[in-house]
Design a protein around this motif. Structure first.
Motif, PDB file in Angstrom:
ATOM      1  N   ARG A  26       0.858  -1.175   0.000  1.00 40.76           N
ATOM      2  CA  ARG A  26       0.000   0.000   0.000  1.00 40.76           C
ATOM      3  C   ARG A  26       0.896   1.226   0.000  1.00 40.76           C
ATOM      4  O   ARG A  26       1.966   1.223   0.603  1.00 40.76           O
ATOM      5  N   THR A  27       0.433   2.266  -0.657  1.00 44.06           N
ATOM      6  CA  THR A  27       1.210   3.501  -0.607  1.00 44.06           C
ATOM      7  C   THR A  27       1.104   4.112   0.787  1.00 44.06           C
ATOM      8  O   THR A  27       0.034   4.103   1.402  1.00 44.06           O
ATOM      9  N   VAL A  28       2.205   4.609   1.279  1.00 44.42           N
ATOM     10  CA  VAL A  28       2.237   5.179   2.623  1.00 44.42           C
ATOM     11  C   VAL A  28       2.401   6.688   2.584  1.00 44.42           C
ATOM     12  O   VAL A  28       2.815   7.300   3.573  1.00 44.42           O
ATOM     13  N   SER A  29       2.079   7.289   1.447  1.00 42.97           N
ATOM     14  CA  SER A  29       2.291   8.728   1.317  1.00 42.97           C
ATOM     15  C   SER A  29       1.465   9.525   2.326  1.00 42.97           C
ATOM     16  O   SER A  29       1.840  10.641   2.672  1.00 42.97           O
ATOM     17  N   MET A  30       0.367   8.965   2.802  1.00 38.76           N
ATOM     18  CA  MET A  30      -0.471   9.671   3.763  1.00 38.76           C
ATOM     19  C   MET A  30      -0.194   9.223   5.198  1.00 38.76           C
ATOM     20  O   MET A  30      -0.850   9.686   6.125  1.00 38.76           O
ATOM     21  N   TYR A  31       0.748   8.325   5.380  1.00 39.68           N
ATOM     22  CA  TYR A  31       1.048   7.787   6.692  1.00 39.68           C
ATOM     23  C   TYR A  31       2.107   8.629   7.394  1.00 39.68           C
ATOM     24  O   TYR A  31       3.023   9.154   6.745  1.00 39.68           O
ATOM     25  N   VAL A  32       1.996   8.716   8.699  1.00 38.35           N
ATOM     26  CA  VAL A  32       3.105   9.211   9.509  1.00 38.35           C
ATOM     27  C   VAL A  32       4.111   8.080   9.626  1.00 38.35           C
ATOM     28  O   VAL A  32       3.747   6.943   9.935  1.00 38.35           O
ATOM     29  N   MET A  33       5.363   8.381   9.357  1.00 33.37           N
ATOM     30  CA  MET A  33       6.414   7.373   9.382  1.00 33.37           C
ATOM     31  C   MET A  33       7.398   7.698  10.494  1.00 33.37           C
ATOM     32  O   MET A  33       7.663   8.874  10.775  1.00 33.37           O
ATOM     33  N   GLY A  34       7.933   6.659  11.097  1.00 34.46           N
ATOM     34  CA  GLY A  34       8.863   6.897  12.193  1.00 34.46           C
ATOM     35  C   GLY A  34       9.930   5.835  12.301  1.00 34.46           C
ATOM     36  O   GLY A  34       9.825   4.767  11.681  1.00 34.46           O
ATOM     37  N   TRP A  35      10.946   6.161  13.071  1.00 36.36           N
ATOM     38  CA  TRP A  35      12.015   5.220  13.397  1.00 36.36           C
ATOM     39  C   TRP A  35      12.097   5.090  14.918  1.00 36.36           C
ATOM     40  O   TRP A  35      12.015   6.101  15.646  1.00 36.36           O
ATOM     41  N   PHE A  36      12.259   3.876  15.364  1.00 35.12           N
ATOM     42  CA  PHE A  36      12.487   3.564  16.767  1.00 35.12           C
ATOM     43  C   PHE A  36      13.723   2.683  16.849  1.00 35.12           C
ATOM     44  O   PHE A  36      14.168   2.131  15.841  1.00 35.12           O
ATOM     45  N   ARG A  37      14.261   2.546  18.048  1.00 39.50           N
ATOM     46  CA  ARG A  37      15.406   1.658  18.218  1.00 39.50           C
ATOM     47  C   ARG A  37      15.321   0.952  19.568  1.00 39.50           C
ATOM     48  O   ARG A  37      14.686   1.452  20.493  1.00 39.50           O
ATOM     49  N   GLN A  38      15.968  -0.194  19.622  1.00 39.85           N
ATOM     50  CA  GLN A  38      15.997  -0.962  20.858  1.00 39.85           C
ATOM     51  C   GLN A  38      17.385  -1.550  21.040  1.00 39.85           C
ATOM     52  O   GLN A  38      17.834  -2.371  20.235  1.00 39.85           O
ATOM     53  N   ALA A  39      18.038  -1.111  22.107  1.00 35.75           N
ATOM     54  CA  ALA A  39      19.344  -1.639  22.457  1.00 35.75           C
ATOM     55  C   ALA A  39      19.159  -2.847  23.371  1.00 35.75           C
ATOM     56  O   ALA A  39      18.123  -2.969  24.046  1.00 35.75           O
ATOM     57  N   PRO A  40      20.131  -3.740  23.431  1.00 34.62           N
ATOM     58  CA  PRO A  40      20.012  -4.928  24.280  1.00 34.62           C
ATOM     59  C   PRO A  40      19.716  -4.553  25.729  1.00 34.62           C
ATOM     60  O   PRO A  40      20.395  -3.697  26.309  1.00 34.62           O
ATOM     61  N   GLY A  41      18.677  -5.163  26.279  1.00 32.62           N
ATOM     62  CA  GLY A  41      18.312  -4.914  27.667  1.00 32.62           C
ATOM     63  C   GLY A  41      17.509  -3.656  27.899  1.00 32.62           C
ATOM     64  O   GLY A  41      17.129  -3.369  29.034  1.00 32.62           O
ATOM     65  N   ASN A  42      17.262  -2.916  26.815  1.00 32.32           N
ATOM     66  CA  ASN A  42      16.513  -1.666  26.952  1.00 32.32           C
ATOM     67  C   ASN A  42      15.160  -1.770  26.263  1.00 32.32           C
ATOM     68  O   ASN A  42      14.927  -2.644  25.434  1.00 32.32           O
ATOM     69  N   GLU A  43      14.280  -0.848  26.605  1.00 34.36           N
ATOM     70  CA  GLU A  43      13.001  -0.775  25.939  1.00 34.36           C
ATOM     71  C   GLU A  43      13.160  -0.062  24.595  1.00 34.36           C
ATOM     72  O   GLU A  43      14.113   0.681  24.378  1.00 34.36           O
ATOM     73  N   ARG A  44      12.213  -0.309  23.724  1.00 30.03           N
ATOM     74  CA  ARG A  44      12.218   0.371  22.436  1.00 30.03           C
ATOM     75  C   ARG A  44      11.983   1.857  22.668  1.00 30.03           C
ATOM     76  O   ARG A  44      11.105   2.237  23.455  1.00 30.03           O
ATOM     77  N   GLU A  45      12.745   2.686  21.982  1.00 26.33           N
ATOM     78  CA  GLU A  45      12.619   4.126  22.165  1.00 26.33           C
ATOM     79  C   GLU A  45      12.452   4.843  20.832  1.00 26.33           C
ATOM     80  O   GLU A  45      12.933   4.404  19.797  1.00 26.33           O
ATOM     81  N   PHE A  46      11.792   5.969  20.912  1.00 27.15           N
ATOM     82  CA  PHE A  46      11.536   6.799  19.750  1.00 27.15           C
ATOM     83  C   PHE A  46      12.830   7.447  19.273  1.00 27.15           C
ATOM     84  O   PHE A  46      13.646   7.921  20.078  1.00 27.15           O
ATOM     85  N   VAL A  47      12.997   7.511  17.948  1.00 21.64           N
ATOM     86  CA  VAL A  47      14.154   8.168  17.354  1.00 21.64           C
ATOM     87  C   VAL A  47      13.721   9.388  16.543  1.00 21.64           C
ATOM     88  O   VAL A  47      14.218  10.489  16.754  1.00 21.64           O
ATOM     89  N   ALA A  48      12.804   9.180  15.602  1.00 21.76           N
ATOM     90  CA  ALA A  48      12.401  10.279  14.732  1.00 21.76           C
ATOM     91  C   ALA A  48      11.085   9.944  14.053  1.00 21.76           C
ATOM     92  O   ALA A  48      10.718   8.776  13.925  1.00 21.76           O
ATOM     93  N   ALA A  49      10.377  10.986  13.620  1.00 27.02           N
ATOM     94  CA  ALA A  49       9.122  10.808  12.896  1.00 27.02           C
ATOM     95  C   ALA A  49       8.982  11.911  11.862  1.00 27.02           C
ATOM     96  O   ALA A  49       9.573  12.992  12.003  1.00 27.02           O
ATOM     97  N   ILE A  50       8.185  11.618  10.838  1.00 24.09           N
ATOM     98  CA  ILE A  50       7.956  12.585   9.772  1.00 24.09           C
ATOM     99  C   ILE A  50       6.498  12.535   9.378  1.00 24.09           C
ATOM    100  O   ILE A  50       5.881  11.476   9.300  1.00 24.09           O
TER     101      ILE A  50
END
Length: 117
Positions: A26-50
């Motif tokens: 599906r085209t995601v042109s209307m979607y908010v897109m983001g990046w998250f990251r998870q380091a070993p032993g840590n919770e997933r955290e927000f990095v960036a969104a557009i």
């Protein structure tokens, strides 16, 4: 929506990587897109969104000035340019697409970034 993240790898501190997240189904042109990251032993955290238009971006304080999120809707792809990488950036990076209509979230499989000191 299926999301395929790529571009991770091993890099020395101070180096750069560009992550890509290609959407299909599906085209995601209307979607908010983001990046998250998870380091070993840590919770997933927000990095960036557009935003859907690309006119608005948001970056976590920990990456502000070093990382830049962007999107190319013609390619149905979102990017994360990462400069001045630090060992603390080592993590699995995940991309996220959020439907503006339903709020449903779609996650990619993750790509590993390892920064050596």
């Amino acid at each position: 929506v299926q999301l395929q993240a790529s571009g991770g790898g091993l890099v020395q501190a101070g180096g750069s990587l560009r992550l890509s997240c290609a959407a299909s189904g599906r085209t995601v042109s209307m979607y908010v897109m983001g990046w998250f990251r998870q380091a070993p032993g840590n919770e997933r955290e927000f990095v960036a969104a557009i935003s859907w238009s690309g006119g608005s971006t948001l970056h976590a304080d920990s990456v502000k000035g070093r990382f830049t999120i962007s999107r190319d809707d013609a390619k149905n792809t979102v990017y994360l340019q990462m400069n001045s990488l630090e060992p603390e950036d080592t993590a699995v990076y995940y991309c996220l697409a959020t439907s503006p209509a339903s709020g449903r979230e779609y996650w990619g499989q993750g790509t590993l970034v390892t920064v050596s000191s």
